[in-house]
Motif scaffolding. Structure first.
Motif, PDB file in Angstrom:
ATOM      1  N   GLU A  74      67.698  -8.518 -59.813  1.00 48.32           N
ATOM      2  CA  GLU A  74      67.285  -8.499 -58.405  1.00 48.32           C
ATOM      3  C   GLU A  74      68.076  -7.434 -57.665  1.00 48.32           C
ATOM      4  OE1 GLU A  74      67.090 -12.280 -56.426  1.00 48.32           O
ATOM      5  OE2 GLU A  74      66.156 -13.215 -58.180  1.00 48.32           O
ATOM      6  N   VAL A 116      63.371  -4.607 -56.793  1.00 52.03           N
ATOM      7  CA  VAL A 116      63.080  -5.848 -57.502  1.00 52.03           C
ATOM      8  C   VAL A 116      63.553  -7.016 -56.643  1.00 52.03           C
ATOM      9  CG1 VAL A 116      63.492  -7.177 -59.592  1.00 52.03           C
ATOM     10  CG2 VAL A 116      63.286  -4.676 -59.715  1.00 52.03           C
ATOM     11  N   LYS A 117      62.637  -7.959 -56.380  1.00 48.58           N
ATOM     12  CA  LYS A 117      62.933  -9.070 -55.473  1.00 48.58           C
ATOM     13  C   LYS A 117      63.131 -10.411 -56.179  1.00 48.58           C
ATOM     14  CE  LYS A 117      62.773  -6.919 -51.588  1.00 48.58           C
ATOM     15  NZ  LYS A 117      63.943  -6.792 -50.750  1.00 48.58           N
ATOM     16  N   ASN A 118      62.435 -10.654 -57.255  1.00 53.24           N
ATOM     17  CA  ASN A 118      62.496 -11.957 -57.914  1.00 53.24           C
ATOM     18  C   ASN A 118      62.394 -11.724 -59.414  1.00 53.24           C
ATOM     19  OD1 ASN A 118      62.051 -14.506 -58.952  1.00 53.24           O
ATOM     20  ND2 ASN A 118      60.508 -15.075 -57.438  1.00 53.24           N
ATOM     21  N   VAL A 119      63.433 -12.061 -60.169  1.00 57.89           N
ATOM     22  CA  VAL A 119      63.451 -11.840 -61.610  1.00 57.89           C
ATOM     23  C   VAL A 119      63.333 -13.174 -62.326  1.00 57.89           C
ATOM     24  CG1 VAL A 119      64.815 -10.992 -63.552  1.00 57.89           C
ATOM     25  CG2 VAL A 119      64.861  -9.768 -61.381  1.00 57.89           C
ATOM     26  N   GLN A 120      62.351 -13.244 -63.225  1.00 59.04           N
ATOM     27  CA  GLN A 120      62.183 -14.414 -64.078  1.00 59.04           C
ATOM     28  C   GLN A 120      62.319 -13.960 -65.524  1.00 59.04           C
ATOM     29  OE1 GLN A 120      58.470 -16.254 -62.931  1.00 59.04           O
ATOM     30  NE2 GLN A 120      59.014 -16.184 -60.764  1.00 59.04           N
ATOM     31  N   ALA A 124      58.906 -10.046 -63.312  1.00 62.38           N
ATOM     32  CA  ALA A 124      59.604  -9.914 -62.030  1.00 62.38           C
ATOM     33  C   ALA A 124      58.602  -9.482 -60.971  1.00 62.38           C
ATOM     34  CB  ALA A 124      60.731  -8.884 -62.148  1.00 62.38           C
ATOM     35  N   PHE A 125      59.016  -9.573 -59.721  1.00 62.31           N
ATOM     36  CA  PHE A 125      58.196  -9.135 -58.601  1.00 62.31           C
ATOM     37  C   PHE A 125      58.941  -8.034 -57.866  1.00 62.31           C
ATOM     38  CE2 PHE A 125      56.923 -13.363 -59.677  1.00 62.31           C
ATOM     39  CZ  PHE A 125      55.545 -13.313 -59.608  1.00 62.31           C
ATOM     40  N   GLU A 127      58.873  -4.968 -54.572  1.00 58.90           N
ATOM     41  CA  GLU A 127      58.340  -4.568 -53.275  1.00 58.90           C
ATOM     42  C   GLU A 127      58.375  -3.046 -53.194  1.00 58.90           C
ATOM     43  OE1 GLU A 127      60.462  -4.758 -49.118  1.00 58.90           O
ATOM     44  OE2 GLU A 127      59.678  -6.745 -49.660  1.00 58.90           O
TER      45      GLU A 127
END
Length: 138
Positions: A74, A116-120, A124-125, A127
């Motif tokens: 992130e 990178v805003k959300n790492v799984q 990842a997601f 913006e």
């Protein structure tokens, strides 16, 4: 590449040898949290990661990196190419080892710098910070 509407899950896995057959293990979360059900039959598509060919040996260092989890964190900023569009209409970029980053408000062919805003574990997601090359969004 076109991603069909019927896509239920997307994850990375290695092909393992099991006597005279080969096996791909499905992560437990795809059954417990996702749309997959034990005993059902599913169509499977395989995408090459593009980093190595089957004839190349993987070094110990590369194997260790693969086991360390996502290749991003992130807050990372990356310039990526949008390769596909997901079921919800968001852009899809791939980085090391085929790791997927979902990038809203992008289209196939866009080259964007993202944060990178959300790492799984498997995706990842990001913006969009900047459109690197002229796109329809500028």
């Amino acid at each position: 590449m076109e991603i069909p509407e019927e896509l239920l899950c997307l994850f990375s896995a290695e092909i393992e040898s099991d006597n005279e057959t080969y096996r791909i293990e499905i992560p437990t979360r795809e059954v417990t949290d996702g749309d997959l059900r034990p005993g059902e039959v599913y169509r499977v598509g395989l995408l090459a990661s593009g980093s190595t060919s089957p004839s190349q040996e993987t070094s110990k260092e590369e194997s260790e990196r693969r086991d360390q989890g996502p290749p991003i964190a992130e807050g990372d900023r990356r310039t990526v190419d949008i390769e596909d569009i997901g079921k919800q209409g968001d852009g899809i970029a791939r980085v090391e080892r085929g790791y997927v980053i979902i990038v809203p408000e992008t289209e196939i062919g866009d080259r964007v710098t993202i944060e990178v805003k959300n790492v799984q574990e498997t995706l990842a997601f990001g913006e969009v910070i900047e459109h690197v090359e002229p796109t329809l969004h500028e």
